[in-house]
Design a protein around this motif. Structure first.
Motif, PDB file in Angstrom:
ATOM      1  N   THR A   1       0.823  -1.206   0.000  1.00  0.00           N
ATOM      2  CA  THR A   1       0.000   0.000   0.000  1.00  0.00           C
ATOM      3  C   THR A   1       0.857   1.255   0.000  1.00  0.00           C
ATOM      4  O   THR A   1       1.822   1.365   0.760  1.00  0.00           O
ATOM      5  CB  THR A   1      -0.917   0.025   1.244  1.00  0.00           C
ATOM      6  N   ASP A   2       0.505   2.193  -0.878  1.00  0.00           N
ATOM      7  CA  ASP A   2       1.194   3.479  -0.918  1.00  0.00           C
ATOM      8  C   ASP A   2       0.539   4.392   0.110  1.00  0.00           C
ATOM      9  O   ASP A   2      -0.590   4.853  -0.072  1.00  0.00           O
ATOM     10  CB  ASP A   2       1.089   4.081  -2.326  1.00  0.00           C
ATOM     11  N   LEU A   3       1.222   4.648   1.214  1.00  0.00           N
ATOM     12  CA  LEU A   3       0.660   5.455   2.289  1.00  0.00           C
ATOM     13  C   LEU A   3       0.329   6.876   1.831  1.00  0.00           C
ATOM     14  O   LEU A   3      -0.560   7.522   2.388  1.00  0.00           O
ATOM     15  CB  LEU A   3       1.639   5.501   3.468  1.00  0.00           C
ATOM     16  N   ARG A   4       1.012   7.325   0.812  1.00  0.00           N
ATOM     17  CA  ARG A   4       0.768   8.671   0.316  1.00  0.00           C
ATOM     18  C   ARG A   4      -0.684   8.853  -0.139  1.00  0.00           C
ATOM     19  O   ARG A   4      -1.276   9.915   0.036  1.00  0.00           O
ATOM     20  CB  ARG A   4       1.728   8.979  -0.838  1.00  0.00           C
ATOM     21  N   THR A   5      -1.252   7.791  -0.722  1.00  0.00           N
ATOM     22  CA  THR A   5      -2.631   7.872  -1.230  1.00  0.00           C
ATOM     23  C   THR A   5      -3.654   7.927  -0.104  1.00  0.00           C
ATOM     24  O   THR A   5      -4.820   8.278  -0.333  1.00  0.00           O
ATOM     25  CB  THR A   5      -2.945   6.675  -2.131  1.00  0.00           C
ATOM     26  N   GLU A   6      -3.254   7.591   1.106  1.00  0.00           N
ATOM     27  CA  GLU A   6      -4.172   7.599   2.242  1.00  0.00           C
ATOM     28  C   GLU A   6      -4.216   8.963   2.938  1.00  0.00           C
ATOM     29  O   GLU A   6      -5.036   9.177   3.840  1.00  0.00           O
ATOM     30  CB  GLU A   6      -3.752   6.526   3.250  1.00  0.00           C
ATOM     31  N   ILE A   7      -3.352   9.872   2.524  1.00  0.00           N
ATOM     32  CA  ILE A   7      -3.338  11.212   3.109  1.00  0.00           C
ATOM     33  C   ILE A   7      -4.350  12.073   2.360  1.00  0.00           C
ATOM     34  O   ILE A   7      -4.294  12.178   1.134  1.00  0.00           O
ATOM     35  CB  ILE A   7      -1.935  11.834   3.014  1.00  0.00           C
ATOM     36  N   PRO A   8      -5.318  12.678   3.056  1.00  0.00           N
ATOM     37  CA  PRO A   8      -6.369  13.463   2.383  1.00  0.00           C
ATOM     38  C   PRO A   8      -5.813  14.689   1.667  1.00  0.00           C
ATOM     39  O   PRO A   8      -4.807  15.259   2.094  1.00  0.00           O
ATOM     40  CB  PRO A   8      -7.300  13.864   3.533  1.00  0.00           C
ATOM     41  N   ASP A   9      -6.480  15.078   0.574  1.00  0.00           N
ATOM     42  CA  ASP A   9      -6.073  16.288  -0.135  1.00  0.00           C
ATOM     43  C   ASP A   9      -6.527  17.510   0.670  1.00  0.00           C
ATOM     44  O   ASP A   9      -7.357  17.406   1.572  1.00  0.00           O
ATOM     45  CB  ASP A   9      -6.676  16.315  -1.543  1.00  0.00           C
TER      46      ASP A   9
ATOM     47  N   GLU B   1       3.957   6.928  10.429  1.00  0.00           N
ATOM     48  CA  GLU B   1       4.505   6.652   9.100  1.00  0.00           C
ATOM     49  C   GLU B   1       3.886   7.583   8.060  1.00  0.00           C
ATOM     50  O   GLU B   1       4.578   8.055   7.153  1.00  0.00           O
ATOM     51  CB  GLU B   1       4.257   5.189   8.719  1.00  0.00           C
ATOM     52  N   HIS B   2       2.603   7.841   8.189  1.00  0.00           N
ATOM     53  CA  HIS B   2       1.950   8.790   7.287  1.00  0.00           C
ATOM     54  C   HIS B   2       2.578  10.177   7.437  1.00  0.00           C
ATOM     55  O   HIS B   2       2.831  10.878   6.451  1.00  0.00           O
ATOM     56  CB  HIS B   2       0.453   8.889   7.584  1.00  0.00           C
ATOM     57  N   LEU B   3       2.785  10.577   8.685  1.00  0.00           N
ATOM     58  CA  LEU B   3       3.266  11.926   8.963  1.00  0.00           C
ATOM     59  C   LEU B   3       4.738  12.105   8.591  1.00  0.00           C
ATOM     60  O   LEU B   3       5.205  13.254   8.477  1.00  0.00           O
ATOM     61  CB  LEU B   3       3.058  12.257  10.442  1.00  0.00           C
ATOM     62  N   LYS B   4       5.464  11.021   8.394  1.00  0.00           N
ATOM     63  CA  LYS B   4       6.871  11.109   7.999  1.00  0.00           C
ATOM     64  C   LYS B   4       7.034  11.352   6.502  1.00  0.00           C
ATOM     65  O   LYS B   4       8.106  11.744   6.048  1.00  0.00           O
ATOM     66  CB  LYS B   4       7.612   9.821   8.377  1.00  0.00           C
ATOM     67  N   ILE B   5       5.969  11.152   5.742  1.00  0.00           N
ATOM     68  CA  ILE B   5       6.039  11.335   4.291  1.00  0.00           C
ATOM     69  C   ILE B   5       6.213  12.812   3.979  1.00  0.00           C
ATOM     70  O   ILE B   5       5.491  13.659   4.496  1.00  0.00           O
ATOM     71  CB  ILE B   5       4.765  10.787   3.607  1.00  0.00           C
ATOM     72  N   LYS B   6       7.185  13.120   3.134  1.00  0.00           N
ATOM     73  CA  LYS B   6       7.518  14.506   2.830  1.00  0.00           C
ATOM     74  C   LYS B   6       6.981  14.931   1.456  1.00  0.00           C
ATOM     75  O   LYS B   6       6.650  14.097   0.610  1.00  0.00           O
ATOM     76  CB  LYS B   6       9.048  14.691   2.826  1.00  0.00           C
ATOM     77  N   VAL B   7       6.904  16.231   1.253  1.00  0.00           N
ATOM     78  CA  VAL B   7       6.617  16.767  -0.081  1.00  0.00           C
ATOM     79  C   VAL B   7       7.841  16.454  -0.940  1.00  0.00           C
ATOM     80  O   VAL B   7       8.915  16.133  -0.414  1.00  0.00           O
ATOM     81  CB  VAL B   7       6.349  18.284  -0.022  1.00  0.00           C
ATOM     82  N   PRO B   8       7.731  16.536  -2.274  1.00  0.00           N
ATOM     83  CA  PRO B   8       8.853  16.178  -3.147  1.00  0.00           C
ATOM     84  C   PRO B   8      10.171  16.850  -2.802  1.00  0.00           C
ATOM     85  O   PRO B   8      11.237  16.258  -2.960  1.00  0.00           O
ATOM     86  CB  PRO B   8       8.351  16.594  -4.535  1.00  0.00           C
ATOM     87  N   SER B   9      10.133  18.093  -2.327  1.00  0.00           N
ATOM     88  CA  SER B   9      11.376  18.791  -1.991  1.00  0.00           C
ATOM     89  C   SER B   9      12.023  18.223  -0.733  1.00  0.00           C
ATOM     90  O   SER B   9      13.198  18.460  -0.466  1.00  0.00           O
ATOM     91  CB  SER B   9      11.101  20.280  -1.775  1.00  0.00           C
TER      92      SER B   9
ATOM     93  N   MET C   1       9.245  19.490   4.050  1.00  0.00           N
ATOM     94  CA  MET C   1       8.087  19.570   4.937  1.00  0.00           C
ATOM     95  C   MET C   1       7.265  18.304   4.802  1.00  0.00           C
ATOM     96  O   MET C   1       7.219  17.684   3.741  1.00  0.00           O
ATOM     97  CB  MET C   1       7.222  20.793   4.582  1.00  0.00           C
ATOM     98  N   GLY C   2       6.589  17.936   5.900  1.00  0.00           N
ATOM     99  CA  GLY C   2       5.697  16.794   5.850  1.00  0.00           C
ATOM    100  C   GLY C   2       4.546  17.049   4.884  1.00  0.00           C
ATOM    101  O   GLY C   2       4.007  18.161   4.840  1.00  0.00           O
ATOM    102  N   LEU C   3       4.148  16.050   4.128  1.00  0.00           N
ATOM    103  CA  LEU C   3       3.091  16.208   3.133  1.00  0.00           C
ATOM    104  C   LEU C   3       1.766  16.608   3.773  1.00  0.00           C
ATOM    105  O   LEU C   3       1.079  17.524   3.291  1.00  0.00           O
ATOM    106  CB  LEU C   3       2.921  14.902   2.344  1.00  0.00           C
ATOM    107  N   PHE C   4       1.398  15.940   4.867  1.00  0.00           N
ATOM    108  CA  PHE C   4       0.123  16.251   5.513  1.00  0.00           C
ATOM    109  C   PHE C   4       0.138  17.654   6.091  1.00  0.00           C
ATOM    110  O   PHE C   4      -0.824  18.414   5.940  1.00  0.00           O
ATOM    111  CB  PHE C   4      -0.173  15.232   6.622  1.00  0.00           C
ATOM    112  N   ARG C   5       1.227  18.029   6.738  1.00  0.00           N
ATOM    113  CA  ARG C   5       1.338  19.378   7.301  1.00  0.00           C
ATOM    114  C   ARG C   5       1.254  20.431   6.195  1.00  0.00           C
ATOM    115  O   ARG C   5       0.636  21.491   6.371  1.00  0.00           O
ATOM    116  CB  ARG C   5       2.650  19.513   8.067  1.00  0.00           C
TER     117      ARG C   5
END
Length: 308
Positions: free
Chosen positions: A2-10, A46-54, A57-61
């Motif tokens: 599972t790609d955890l990135r897809t579980e983070i809401p837009d 684990e979700h919160l550790k996912i970063k934006v491409p750069s 920063m965390g993706l969710f934040r």
């Protein structure tokens, strides 16, 4: 796997939950908001550790940050202090309707969002969806993204100028004009002509070292009201009393149609009007109050290298 990135809401999906989170009127910090929303969406560490491409920063934040920004543009929340969020009366009124969703499309009903979109020439939610689903080249997508980020920066800069004091705004204008390459500048905030109804002169630009050619400025820091024709007439009167033919009128808001026409109709004095949008564009262009966050290099083939 599972790609955890897809579980983070837009960021649009976060809008209504975030507004409800602030419903009781209490102020909350960004960390409190992120933590509560992460719990709401059952996000793990684990979700919160996912970063934006750069990777900065965390993706969710990051998405929560964009949610916050658009809610503020619509007037549904406010920032009572830096990094702290609070619901507004408009936000409470919207929640009282028991809405089942809140996305970009719904934001378009709010006057403050409409005003912001008109100021920065932002496309509507529908237009954005259309433009991003068409066949665009990577360069076109990149250019649109850069423009959106620039508008976001301009919005934050304009909000900050409106929050700070009149004296600070005058200082900002002075420094901006200096960065734009004008000559010696001396502050004249206390200089007034002494005439009834005169709004005074906030500064004088010496365009040459000897001060033979001067431009007078007026700076108006308005939060909501637009600059009207009387303000321009008063400024023209001040210039006439000083025997000056050139003036620059800067504001954090807008100029009414009649104000613009009054400046155009002025024959003896040449008046340049700079509204909030142009003011922030100039500040960004001349790096006043902003700094480079990151630089992206885009490389291409060096065809000359492969010439035999």
């Amino acid at each position: 796997m599972t790609d955890l990135r897809t579980e983070i809401p837009d960021f649009q999906s976060i809008m209504l939950p975030m507004l409800k989170l602030l419903a009781n009127g209490e102020s909350k910090t960004i960390n409190e908001v992120v933590k509560s929303l992460a719990t709401h969406y059952n996000l793990t560490d684990e979700h919160l550790k996912i970063k934006v491409p750069s990777g900065q920063m965390g993706l969710f934040r990051n998405r929560v940050g964009w949610t916050r920004s658009y809610l503020k543009k619509a007037g549904l929340i406010k920032y009572p202090e830096r990094g702290v969020y609070q619901i507004t009366d408009e936000g409470k009124g919207y929640l009282a309707q028991n809405p089942n969703k809140l996305r970009m499309k719904q934001l378009e009903q709010f006057p403050k969002y409409q005003e912001w979109r008109q100021t920065f020439s932002e496309p509507s939610a529908k237009e954005k969806v259309i433009s991003r689903t068409e066949e665009q080249t990577p360069e076109e997508v990149l250019a649109a993204t850069v423009l959106e980020l620039k508008n976001e920066l301009a919005t934050e800069l304009l909000d900050k100028l409106k929050e700070n004091s009149f004296a600070y705004f005058e200082k900002f204008v002075i420094e901006l004009l200096q960065k734009m390459g004008y000559g010696e500048f001396r502050e004249e905030s206390s200089q007034h002509t002494g005439q009834t109804g005169d709004q005074g002169i906030d500064g004088i630009i010496s365009q040459d070292r000897l001060g033979l050619e001067t431009v007078y400025i007026q700076a108006k820091r308005f939060s909501n009201n637009s600059v009207g024709s009387p303000d321009i007439r008063n400024f023209i009167g001040s210039l006439a009393l000083q025997g000056v033919s050139k003036g620059v009128f800067l504001t954090t808001s807008k100029f009414s149609t009649s104000a613009i026409q009054t400046a155009i109709d002025s024959k003896q004095q040449k008046i340049v009007l700079i509204d909030g949008k142009e003011l922030t564009d100039l500040a960004i262009e001349y790096n006043l109050g902003v700094q480079v966050d990151k630089t992206i290099e885009i490389k291409k083939m060096d065809l000359d290298y492969f010439e035999e």
